[in-house]
Write a protein that holds these residues in place. Structure first.
Motif, mmCIF file in Angstrom:
data_model
loop_
_atom_site.group_PDB
_atom_site.id
_atom_site.type_symbol
_atom_site.label_atom_id
_atom_site.label_comp_id
_atom_site.label_asym_id
_atom_site.label_seq_id
_atom_site.Cartn_x
_atom_site.Cartn_y
_atom_site.Cartn_z
ATOM 1 N N PRO A 256 32.151 36.806 -36.313
ATOM 2 C CA PRO A 256 31.567 37.666 -37.246
ATOM 3 C C PRO A 256 32.088 39.011 -37.763
ATOM 4 N N ARG A 257 33.340 39.306 -37.233
ATOM 5 C CA ARG A 257 33.923 40.562 -37.700
ATOM 6 C C ARG A 257 34.196 40.857 -39.178
ATOM 7 N N SER A 258 34.136 39.886 -40.118
ATOM 8 C CA SER A 258 34.183 40.053 -41.461
ATOM 9 C C SER A 258 32.661 40.188 -41.997
ATOM 10 N N LEU A 259 31.694 40.507 -41.276
ATOM 11 C CA LEU A 259 30.295 40.497 -41.781
ATOM 12 C C LEU A 259 30.185 42.204 -42.161
ATOM 13 N N VAL A 260 29.753 42.514 -43.157
ATOM 14 C CA VAL A 260 29.391 43.785 -43.646
ATOM 15 C C VAL A 260 27.952 43.699 -44.056
ATOM 16 N N MET A 261 27.154 44.906 -43.468
ATOM 17 C CA MET A 261 25.889 44.969 -43.818
ATOM 18 C C MET A 261 25.632 45.557 -45.502
ATOM 19 N N ILE A 262 24.885 45.056 -46.316
ATOM 20 C CA ILE A 262 24.939 45.307 -47.646
ATOM 21 C C ILE A 262 23.361 45.743 -48.101
ATOM 22 N N ASP A 263 22.498 45.431 -47.135
ATOM 23 C CA ASP A 263 21.098 45.877 -47.576
ATOM 24 C C ASP A 263 20.319 45.804 -46.074
ATOM 25 N N LYS A 264 19.163 46.424 -46.291
ATOM 26 C CA LYS A 264 18.361 46.538 -45.331
ATOM 27 C C LYS A 264 16.806 46.700 -45.906
#
Length: 237
Positions: free
Chosen positions: A45-53
């Motif tokens: 999962p290192r390629s996962l980037v938070m884009i919304d919350k």
């Protein structure tokens, strides 16, 4: 300080996927289930980037596969499996592209396609012609009708500016955020969309006929003449 998580590749921090972080010690099993769910799909999962919350979930983009991971917040009481089932049902049942394709889901995570585009609230920034704008609005109305026929109530379309994305490559409107959706015999998608577009002064782009309060009353009563008029105005979109 970030803490490495058992079962994850070295360097992956617990805080990245469990939010808010102060709940991790209170709900360690839920954290582990979230991690396992993500690992089963990505492997790393290192390629996962938070884009919304949001209030019930956080959203990550896998930049490698261009998939979205919607993850339950630890302080939320609502699980995500309902949204997964609804998206799956829409994907199988609708002849039009209404919502993102869902790839996998459980009660903690929904994995779906990434829709690159502009949220409806930023529609003026696209500089569309009158005909292009009319086509988009008609497509939104047609898709709201289809959701009603599928007996899926989105639950948030009276505030559609946050819940519709205009896809970049073809300006197709895609409905998102089905977290509050329900299966019901009396869905309100069409009336919600009508109200939203009326309040924004956008219905007149399609036709003055469908922009009156008398028309709204007929629509709310599900009168055949109102439904027929909408279909006639939007059939070619």
């Amino acid at each position: 300080m970030a803490v490495g998580t058992p079962g994850l590749p070295e360097g992956i921090a617990m805080e990245k996927f469990c939010y808010p972080s102060h709940m991790i010690e209170k709900r360690p099993d839920e954290c582990y289930d979230i991690y396992r769910s993500i690992l089963l799909v990505t492997g790393d999962p290192r390629s996962l980037v938070m884009i919304d919350k949001g209030t019930d979930s956080i959203v990550f983009l896998d930049e490698d596969s261009k998939r979205v991971f919607k993850v339950k917040r630890l302080d939320a009481t609502k699980f995500l499996s309902n949204e997964g089932y609804v998206l799956l049902n829409i994907g199988y049942s609708s002849p039009l592209k209404i919502a993102p394709k869902v790839y996998a889901f459980n009660k903690y995570v929904v994995v779906m396609e990434y829709v690159e585009g502009t949220k409806f609230e930023s529609l003026p920034e696209l500089g569309l012609s009158q005909n292009e704008l009319k086509r988009i609005l008609c497509r939104i109305i047609r898709k709201a009708m289809l959701l009603d026929e599928l007996m899926v109530n989105h639950g948030q379309l009276s505030r559609a500016y946050r819940h519709i994305i205009i896809r970049t490559n073809d300006h197709e409107p895609i409905f998102i955020d089905f977290g509050d959706s329900t299966i019901t015999r009396k869905p309100q998608n069409l009336t919600s969309v009508w109200s939203f577009l009326h309040n924004k002064g956008l219905l007149r782009v399609i036709s003055e006929e469908i922009d009156s309060l008398d028309f709204a009353r007929s629509l709310k009563k599900k009168e055949e003449t109102a439904i027929k008029a909408l279909k006639e105005h939007c059939v070619s979109c």
